[in-house]
Design a protein around this motif. Structure first.
Motif, PDB file in Angstrom:
ATOM      1  N   LYS A  97       0.823  -1.221   0.000  1.00  0.00           N
ATOM      2  CA  LYS A  97       0.000   0.000   0.000  1.00  0.00           C
ATOM      3  C   LYS A  97       0.848   1.258   0.000  1.00  0.00           C
ATOM      4  O   LYS A  97       0.458   2.275  -0.581  1.00  0.00           O
ATOM      5  N   HIS A  98       1.992   1.201   0.666  1.00  0.00           N
ATOM      6  CA  HIS A  98       2.824   2.402   0.816  1.00  0.00           C
ATOM      7  C   HIS A  98       4.036   2.371  -0.107  1.00  0.00           C
ATOM      8  O   HIS A  98       5.055   3.005   0.155  1.00  0.00           O
ATOM      9  N   ASN A  99       3.892   1.629  -1.210  1.00  0.00           N
ATOM     10  CA  ASN A  99       4.807   1.723  -2.349  1.00  0.00           C
ATOM     11  C   ASN A  99       6.248   1.310  -2.048  1.00  0.00           C
ATOM     12  O   ASN A  99       7.198   1.888  -2.577  1.00  0.00           O
ATOM     13  N   VAL A 100       6.385   0.299  -1.186  1.00  0.00           N
ATOM     14  CA  VAL A 100       7.714  -0.292  -0.989  1.00  0.00           C
ATOM     15  C   VAL A 100       8.050  -1.096  -2.239  1.00  0.00           C
ATOM     16  O   VAL A 100       7.332  -2.008  -2.620  1.00  0.00           O
ATOM     17  N   LYS A 101       9.129  -0.742  -2.888  1.00  0.00           N
ATOM     18  CA  LYS A 101       9.479  -1.346  -4.169  1.00  0.00           C
ATOM     19  C   LYS A 101      10.204  -2.677  -4.015  1.00  0.00           C
ATOM     20  O   LYS A 101      10.111  -3.547  -4.877  1.00  0.00           O
ATOM     21  N   LYS A 102      10.950  -2.820  -2.915  1.00  0.00           N
ATOM     22  CA  LYS A 102      11.772  -4.018  -2.727  1.00  0.00           C
ATOM     23  C   LYS A 102      11.471  -4.620  -1.364  1.00  0.00           C
ATOM     24  O   LYS A 102      11.569  -3.937  -0.338  1.00  0.00           O
ATOM     25  N   PHE A 103      11.096  -5.893  -1.365  1.00  0.00           N
ATOM     26  CA  PHE A 103      10.657  -6.560  -0.146  1.00  0.00           C
ATOM     27  C   PHE A 103      11.276  -7.954  -0.101  1.00  0.00           C
ATOM     28  O   PHE A 103      11.237  -8.697  -1.082  1.00  0.00           O
ATOM     29  N   VAL A 104      11.852  -8.309   1.057  1.00  0.00           N
ATOM     30  CA  VAL A 104      12.413  -9.647   1.246  1.00  0.00           C
ATOM     31  C   VAL A 104      11.652 -10.336   2.368  1.00  0.00           C
ATOM     32  O   VAL A 104      11.633  -9.852   3.509  1.00  0.00           O
ATOM     33  N   PHE A 105      11.001 -11.440   2.032  1.00  0.00           N
ATOM     34  CA  PHE A 105      10.241 -12.227   3.002  1.00  0.00           C
ATOM     35  C   PHE A 105      11.049 -13.460   3.371  1.00  0.00           C
ATOM     36  O   PHE A 105      11.470 -14.224   2.505  1.00  0.00           O
ATOM     37  N   ARG A 152       4.255  -9.627  -6.861  1.00  0.00           N
ATOM     38  CA  ARG A 152       5.271  -9.596  -7.919  1.00  0.00           C
ATOM     39  C   ARG A 152       4.624  -9.758  -9.300  1.00  0.00           C
ATOM     40  O   ARG A 152       4.920  -9.019 -10.238  1.00  0.00           O
ATOM     41  N   LYS A 153       3.691 -10.716  -9.407  1.00  0.00           N
ATOM     42  CA  LYS A 153       3.034 -10.992 -10.691  1.00  0.00           C
ATOM     43  C   LYS A 153       2.060  -9.886 -11.083  1.00  0.00           C
ATOM     44  O   LYS A 153       2.026  -9.444 -12.237  1.00  0.00           O
ATOM     45  N   LYS A 157       6.276  -5.646  -8.702  1.00  0.00           N
ATOM     46  CA  LYS A 157       7.211  -5.176  -7.672  1.00  0.00           C
ATOM     47  C   LYS A 157       8.235  -6.262  -7.352  1.00  0.00           C
ATOM     48  O   LYS A 157       7.965  -7.458  -7.497  1.00  0.00           O
ATOM     49  N   ASP A 158       9.405  -5.828  -6.889  1.00  0.00           N
ATOM     50  CA  ASP A 158      10.512  -6.738  -6.617  1.00  0.00           C
ATOM     51  C   ASP A 158      10.356  -7.318  -5.210  1.00  0.00           C
ATOM     52  O   ASP A 158      11.063  -6.948  -4.275  1.00  0.00           O
ATOM     53  N   TYR A 159       9.397  -8.232  -5.069  1.00  0.00           N
ATOM     54  CA  TYR A 159       9.145  -8.908  -3.803  1.00  0.00           C
ATOM     55  C   TYR A 159       9.662 -10.334  -3.938  1.00  0.00           C
ATOM     56  O   TYR A 159       9.254 -11.064  -4.841  1.00  0.00           O
ATOM     57  N   VAL A 160      10.579 -10.724  -3.048  1.00  0.00           N
ATOM     58  CA  VAL A 160      11.228 -12.026  -3.150  1.00  0.00           C
ATOM     59  C   VAL A 160      11.152 -12.752  -1.806  1.00  0.00           C
ATOM     60  O   VAL A 160      11.198 -12.118  -0.741  1.00  0.00           O
ATOM     61  N   SER A 161      11.012 -14.074  -1.858  1.00  0.00           N
ATOM     62  CA  SER A 161      10.946 -14.902  -0.650  1.00  0.00           C
ATOM     63  C   SER A 161      12.195 -15.778  -0.565  1.00  0.00           C
ATOM     64  O   SER A 161      12.521 -16.492  -1.524  1.00  0.00           O
ATOM     65  N   LEU A 162      12.866 -15.717   0.564  1.00  0.00           N
ATOM     66  CA  LEU A 162      14.035 -16.548   0.820  1.00  0.00           C
ATOM     67  C   LEU A 162      13.673 -17.577   1.885  1.00  0.00           C
ATOM     68  O   LEU A 162      13.174 -17.218   2.948  1.00  0.00           O
ATOM     69  N   ASP A 232      13.479 -14.561 -10.021  1.00  0.00           N
ATOM     70  CA  ASP A 232      12.276 -15.289  -9.627  1.00  0.00           C
ATOM     71  C   ASP A 232      11.850 -14.852  -8.230  1.00  0.00           C
ATOM     72  O   ASP A 232      12.490 -14.005  -7.610  1.00  0.00           O
ATOM     73  N   ASN A 233      10.763 -15.450  -7.718  1.00  0.00           N
ATOM     74  CA  ASN A 233      10.195 -14.983  -6.456  1.00  0.00           C
ATOM     75  C   ASN A 233      10.562 -15.847  -5.252  1.00  0.00           C
ATOM     76  O   ASN A 233      10.445 -15.403  -4.112  1.00  0.00           O
ATOM     77  N   LEU A 234      11.021 -17.093  -5.462  1.00  0.00           N
ATOM     78  CA  LEU A 234      11.252 -18.008  -4.341  1.00  0.00           C
ATOM     79  C   LEU A 234      12.612 -18.683  -4.476  1.00  0.00           C
ATOM     80  O   LEU A 234      12.920 -19.269  -5.520  1.00  0.00           O
TER      81      LEU A 234
END
Length: 317
Positions: A97-105, A152-153, A157-162, A232-234
């Motif tokens: 919602k607050h436009n975070v472009k890069k997120f690592v889960f 991401r899809k 946005k560049d949201y990735v899960s590690l 990729d996302n995962l």
């Protein structure tokens, strides 16, 4: 992104979060923010949203979670499911919602089916039943992976899960009632040595195989993920090497200096028979772990010795 980019680390006081903070500071990042659970209840949606409105982070790293070993997961499944869903949903949604472009889960290798082929590959997700002793936690983490994948899809946005394998290191939990296997063993062998090398009783048969990753290595992987655009996302994060629980116990016994016997209580559950990560996907992106198991356990035991008075409140049985 530069070293002044505002980065929010959720769970910055935990074992993983504190290691990430140390790593980012060592790399020159100067605009790191974090809140303790007393300052910000991540289960409170409004509080989390207000925090994002005020701080406007540009990068978010979600290392916050309710975690525990087999005993804690078995006894408190509702809390492990609901609290982890609340924490991650609030952080992910506020970031979007607050436009975070890069997120690592950050999740866990327990997201994969109990009897999935070994080593575990990312596409095995949701291909079979989970390990029942920690399925509540796993289901919550799978939901987080899927939420980041959807963002991401759908929004680009560049949201990735590690997904790290079993983690250990400084600032770990050594409470015998709630800790994971490696820190629990360090605590048991140390206390037994201090009590005259009394025998140590460990859960299960000792035959399951496990992979362990030193926490500073996962912090390095997180830093790699925010400094590079992954394709990729995962991604699995591990060493790609495992050993039996018996071999782990003997290694920890040697490092702690315990000279007594090891007894195995086979009436207690073993958990998943084997859990080895295939780490080729992240390796192909350019990252791999660098800390050997013996080196990591030595560093962890040194930290434990420096901080062991914090754990005297729990008595050995």
């Amino acid at each position: 992104m530069n070293h002044e980019t505002k980065i929010y680390i959720a769970g910055h006081k935990g074992m993983v979060g504190s290691s990430i903070c140390r790593k980012l500071k060592a790399e020159g990042y100067t605009n790191l923010i974090g809140k303790t659970s007393a300052e910000l209840d991540l289960r409170d949606q409004k509080a989390v949203n207000d925090f994002f409105i005020k701080e406007q982070p540009q990068i978010v790293i979600d290392a916050a979670a309710k975690v525990g070993g087999i005993l804690a997961n078995r006894d408190y499944p509702y809390q492990f499911l609901m609290e982890n869903l609340q924490i991650q949903n609030n952080i992910i949604d506020a970031s979007h919602k607050h436009n975070v472009k890069k997120f690592v889960f950050l999740g866990s290798s327990c997201i994969y089916p109990k009897l999935a082929p070994q080593p575990l590959k990312e596409y095995y997700l949701l291909s079979g039943p989970l390990e029942p002793t920690n399925d509540a936690y796993a289901i919550a983490k799978i939901a987080g992976v899927k939420a980041c994948e959807a963002i991401r899809k759908q929004f680009g946005k560049d949201y990735v899960s590690l997904m790290p394998t079993n983690l250990y290191g400084s600032h770990d939990n050594f409470d015998l009632k709630t800790s994971h296997v490696l820190p629990a063993m360090i605590r048991k062998f140390h206390d037994a040595k201090e009590n005259g090398n009394t025998p140590v009783t460990l859960w299960g048969s000792g035959t399951p195989m496990r992979e362990f990753l030193y926490v500073d290595d996962v912090a390095d992987a997180v830093c790699f993920a925010i400094e590079n655009k992954l394709s990729d996302n995962l991604y699995n994060v591990g060493t790609g090497k495992d050993l039996t629980i018996k071999e782990l116990a003997e290694t920890i016994q040697e490092i702690t200096g315990h000279k007594g016997e090891i007894n195995w209580d086979s009436s207690k559950p073993d958990g998943t028979p084997r859990k080895l990560m295939n780490v080729d996907k992240l390796k192909n992106e350019g990252w791999q772990a660098s800390t050997s198991l013996k080196e990591g356990i030595k560093k962890t035991y040194e930290w434990f010795l420096e901080n062991k008075n914090s754990y005297k409140k729990v008595k050995l049985k």
